[in-house]
Design a protein around this motif. Sequence first.
Motif, PDB file in Angstrom:
ATOM      1  N   UNK A  33       0.302  58.514   6.237  1.00  0.00           N
ATOM      2  CA  UNK A  33      -0.802  58.701   5.295  1.00  0.00           C
ATOM      3  C   UNK A  33      -0.293  58.859   3.860  1.00  0.00           C
ATOM      4  N   UNK A  34       0.799  59.593   3.691  1.00  0.00           N
ATOM      5  CA  UNK A  34       1.357  59.751   2.344  1.00  0.00           C
ATOM      6  C   UNK A  34       1.919  58.428   1.830  1.00  0.00           C
ATOM      7  N   UNK A  35       2.476  57.624   2.760  1.00  0.00           N
ATOM      8  CA  UNK A  35       3.027  56.326   2.347  1.00  0.00           C
ATOM      9  C   UNK A  35       1.930  55.391   1.865  1.00  0.00           C
ATOM     10  N   UNK A  36       0.720  55.525   2.389  1.00  0.00           N
ATOM     11  CA  UNK A  36      -0.365  54.618   2.011  1.00  0.00           C
ATOM     12  C   UNK A  36      -0.772  54.761   0.550  1.00  0.00           C
ATOM     13  N   UNK A  37      -0.400  55.862  -0.070  1.00  0.00           N
ATOM     14  CA  UNK A  37      -0.734  56.042  -1.489  1.00  0.00           C
ATOM     15  C   UNK A  37       0.251  55.335  -2.417  1.00  0.00           C
ATOM     16  N   UNK A  38       1.364  54.873  -1.870  1.00  0.00           N
ATOM     17  CA  UNK A  38       2.342  54.143  -2.675  1.00  0.00           C
ATOM     18  C   UNK A  38       1.785  52.770  -3.042  1.00  0.00           C
ATOM     19  N   UNK A  39       2.133  52.261  -4.215  1.00  0.00           N
ATOM     20  CA  UNK A  39       1.578  50.972  -4.692  1.00  0.00           C
ATOM     21  C   UNK A  39       1.754  49.816  -3.712  1.00  0.00           C
ATOM     22  N   UNK A  40       2.912  49.764  -3.027  1.00  0.00           N
ATOM     23  CA  UNK A  40       3.165  48.624  -2.143  1.00  0.00           C
ATOM     24  C   UNK A  40       2.305  48.643  -0.888  1.00  0.00           C
ATOM     25  N   UNK A  41       1.724  49.809  -0.557  1.00  0.00           N
ATOM     26  CA  UNK A  41       0.891  49.911   0.636  1.00  0.00           C
ATOM     27  C   UNK A  41      -0.595  50.084   0.324  1.00  0.00           C
ATOM     28  N   UNK A  42      -0.925  50.277  -0.946  1.00  0.00           N
ATOM     29  CA  UNK A  42      -2.283  50.685  -1.312  1.00  0.00           C
ATOM     30  C   UNK A  42      -3.358  49.685  -0.883  1.00  0.00           C
TER      31      UNK A  42
END
Length: 335
Positions: free
Chosen positions: A230-239
């Motif tokens: 869930x925290x990774x989804x906030x990164x630009x590459x995953x957004x």
Amino acid sequence: MKTSITDVAAEAGVSTATVSRVFSHPERVSEKTQQKVLDAAKKLNFYISRSAAVLKSGQTKRIALLVGSAQIDWFTGLIIEGLNHVFRDARYDLVLYPITTLDERREFFDTLPLRGNVDAVIVSSFAISPDEVSRLQEAHMPVVGINVLDTTGFTASVSIDDFEGTALGLHYLAQLGHQHIAFCYENFGEGLHFSSTSRLDGFVQACEREGITYSLIHFSPDDAVFDAVYSALSAPEHAGATALFFHRDYTALAFCVRFREMGMRIPAELSVLGYDNSIFADVVGLSTIKQRPREMAIQAAEKTLRLLEGDESAATHDVAPVQLIVRSTTGAPRE
């Protein structure tokens, strides 16, 4: 005085050779005759010494199963169940060897040829090195793989095609309209090379073939799955990801449960696809790629017995089927 095999033969009204076959090769004796001998043996309190039988046959009647974890998870549990389904009737014992560290791995392959305490080795879900293959070959025993990454050096194997499985899942998500998909996988680090790592390569190749934008989210086995993903989804590459494809159900299920606890909806806000069709996948409604570990284990066990009997036609490397199971965690992407 201790009861002898002659006493049992006389009580059952058969020859001593028949009594011997009942205890060593029951498949060669009719069920009726087997029962007569067993009843006589029970009445006379007769038993066969395992060590004596081993010395006579030259076999230990044990099969080693190597697994890459100290825990019996869904997959390993079904592997054990399938192997025992075959080996139990053939009077073989299955000995479990958890291989979790490089030291444990090195010790097993260094000492197995010297111990000589198993007749065959079955390796579940991880690759063995050329040096380890040669160690097993020194012991002159069949080496059978189940879902192994590389079949080089294995006498026989039964595995699924992880490239086909990930391609099947990716194509399904693309048909739903997802154009950015994140692949979520555990990073096991150095040491054991598990077969499921090929799912990552299969996913990347399938995305490039389908023209799908993709990103990769990895976490360690010690991480809390939901927090890491869930925290990774906030990164630009995953957004921009509208679907998550997990490399195994265990992590997908953990994410789904926590995501719903936070009041968010699957698949309205995010589609989730797993891999395995493991226990609880149906309960949670997880869409997934189905594999059949119990059936693969039965096939591997049958190959092992045939190889021990000298049947070289069993030395094949077979591919088991995978299947897409559509449930409620996948749907068209949100607007």
